[in-house]
Scaffold this motif. Structure first.
Motif, PDB file in Angstrom:
ATOM      1  N   ASP A  35       0.825  -1.209   0.000  1.00  0.00           N
ATOM      2  CA  ASP A  35       0.000   0.000   0.000  1.00  0.00           C
ATOM      3  C   ASP A  35       0.857   1.256   0.000  1.00  0.00           C
ATOM      4  O   ASP A  35       0.576   2.216  -0.728  1.00  0.00           O
ATOM      5  CB  ASP A  35      -0.940   0.029   1.213  1.00  0.00           C
ATOM      6  CG  ASP A  35      -2.073  -0.970   1.118  1.00  0.00           C
ATOM      7  OD1 ASP A  35      -2.331  -1.504   0.016  1.00  0.00           O
ATOM      8  OD2 ASP A  35      -2.702  -1.227   2.170  1.00  0.00           O
ATOM      9  N   SER A  36       1.897   1.240   0.787  1.00  0.00           N
ATOM     10  CA  SER A  36       2.805   2.387   0.861  1.00  0.00           C
ATOM     11  C   SER A  36       3.525   2.600  -0.472  1.00  0.00           C
ATOM     12  O   SER A  36       3.645   3.734  -0.950  1.00  0.00           O
ATOM     13  CB  SER A  36       3.814   2.162   1.988  1.00  0.00           C
ATOM     14  OG  SER A  36       4.692   3.232   2.095  1.00  0.00           O
ATOM     15  N   LEU A  37       3.985   1.530  -1.076  1.00  0.00           N
ATOM     16  CA  LEU A  37       4.661   1.616  -2.360  1.00  0.00           C
ATOM     17  C   LEU A  37       3.715   2.119  -3.447  1.00  0.00           C
ATOM     18  O   LEU A  37       4.085   2.973  -4.258  1.00  0.00           O
ATOM     19  CB  LEU A  37       5.227   0.247  -2.749  1.00  0.00           C
ATOM     20  CG  LEU A  37       5.908   0.146  -4.103  1.00  0.00           C
ATOM     21  CD1 LEU A  37       7.081   1.111  -4.203  1.00  0.00           C
ATOM     22  CD2 LEU A  37       6.362  -1.274  -4.357  1.00  0.00           C
ATOM     23  N   GLU A  38       2.484   1.615  -3.452  1.00  0.00           N
ATOM     24  CA  GLU A  38       1.506   2.072  -4.433  1.00  0.00           C
ATOM     25  C   GLU A  38       1.244   3.569  -4.276  1.00  0.00           C
ATOM     26  O   GLU A  38       1.238   4.308  -5.255  1.00  0.00           O
ATOM     27  CB  GLU A  38       0.209   1.280  -4.304  1.00  0.00           C
ATOM     28  CG  GLU A  38      -0.831   1.675  -5.349  1.00  0.00           C
ATOM     29  CD  GLU A  38      -2.077   0.834  -5.238  1.00  0.00           C
ATOM     30  OE1 GLU A  38      -2.020  -0.362  -5.610  1.00  0.00           O
ATOM     31  OE2 GLU A  38      -3.112   1.376  -4.787  1.00  0.00           O
ATOM     32  N   ARG A  39       1.034   4.017  -3.057  1.00  0.00           N
ATOM     33  CA  ARG A  39       0.773   5.434  -2.791  1.00  0.00           C
ATOM     34  C   ARG A  39       1.948   6.292  -3.278  1.00  0.00           C
ATOM     35  O   ARG A  39       1.759   7.322  -3.924  1.00  0.00           O
ATOM     36  CB  ARG A  39       0.527   5.650  -1.301  1.00  0.00           C
ATOM     37  CG  ARG A  39       0.208   7.085  -0.918  1.00  0.00           C
ATOM     38  CD  ARG A  39      -0.222   7.199   0.535  1.00  0.00           C
ATOM     39  NE  ARG A  39      -1.581   6.674   0.683  1.00  0.00           N
ATOM     40  CZ  ARG A  39      -1.896   5.480   1.190  1.00  0.00           C
ATOM     41  NH1 ARG A  39      -0.960   4.671   1.640  1.00  0.00           N
ATOM     42  NH2 ARG A  39      -3.153   5.092   1.280  1.00  0.00           N
ATOM     43  N   LEU A  40       3.153   5.869  -2.984  1.00  0.00           N
ATOM     44  CA  LEU A  40       4.351   6.587  -3.410  1.00  0.00           C
ATOM     45  C   LEU A  40       4.412   6.698  -4.929  1.00  0.00           C
ATOM     46  O   LEU A  40       4.676   7.773  -5.481  1.00  0.00           O
ATOM     47  CB  LEU A  40       5.597   5.871  -2.878  1.00  0.00           C
ATOM     48  CG  LEU A  40       6.939   6.396  -3.382  1.00  0.00           C
ATOM     49  CD1 LEU A  40       7.231   7.753  -2.777  1.00  0.00           C
ATOM     50  CD2 LEU A  40       8.032   5.412  -3.063  1.00  0.00           C
TER      51      LEU A  40
END
Length: 70
Positions: A31-36
């Motif tokens: 989720d963090s990678l996608e948001r970034l």
């Protein structure tokens, strides 16, 4: 779970509690990678449809999820 090796070992654990915690950590990381990367794409001028295509979701889904953050 912060170390990649520990996370990989935990994901393969026979103990469901350990394995499920690893799944949670991986979900949060994804989720963090996608948001970034959505933020990166928008800063680079990508349209919502381009991002949606890359993520294999609808434009509406990606816009609803991230538009407020941009």
């Amino acid at each position: 779970m912060t170390d990649a090796k520990d996370l990989a070992e935990s994901a393969a654990s026979a103990d469901p509690r350990v394995g499920l915690r690893a799944a949670l950590a991986l979900r949060r990381l994804a989720d963090s990678l996608e948001r970034l990367q959505v933020t990166n794409a928008r800063r680079n001028g990508w349209a919502w449809q381009e991002i949606a295509d890359a993520l294999e979701v609808s434009r509406q889904a990606v816009h609803k999820k991230y538009a407020k953050e941009m």
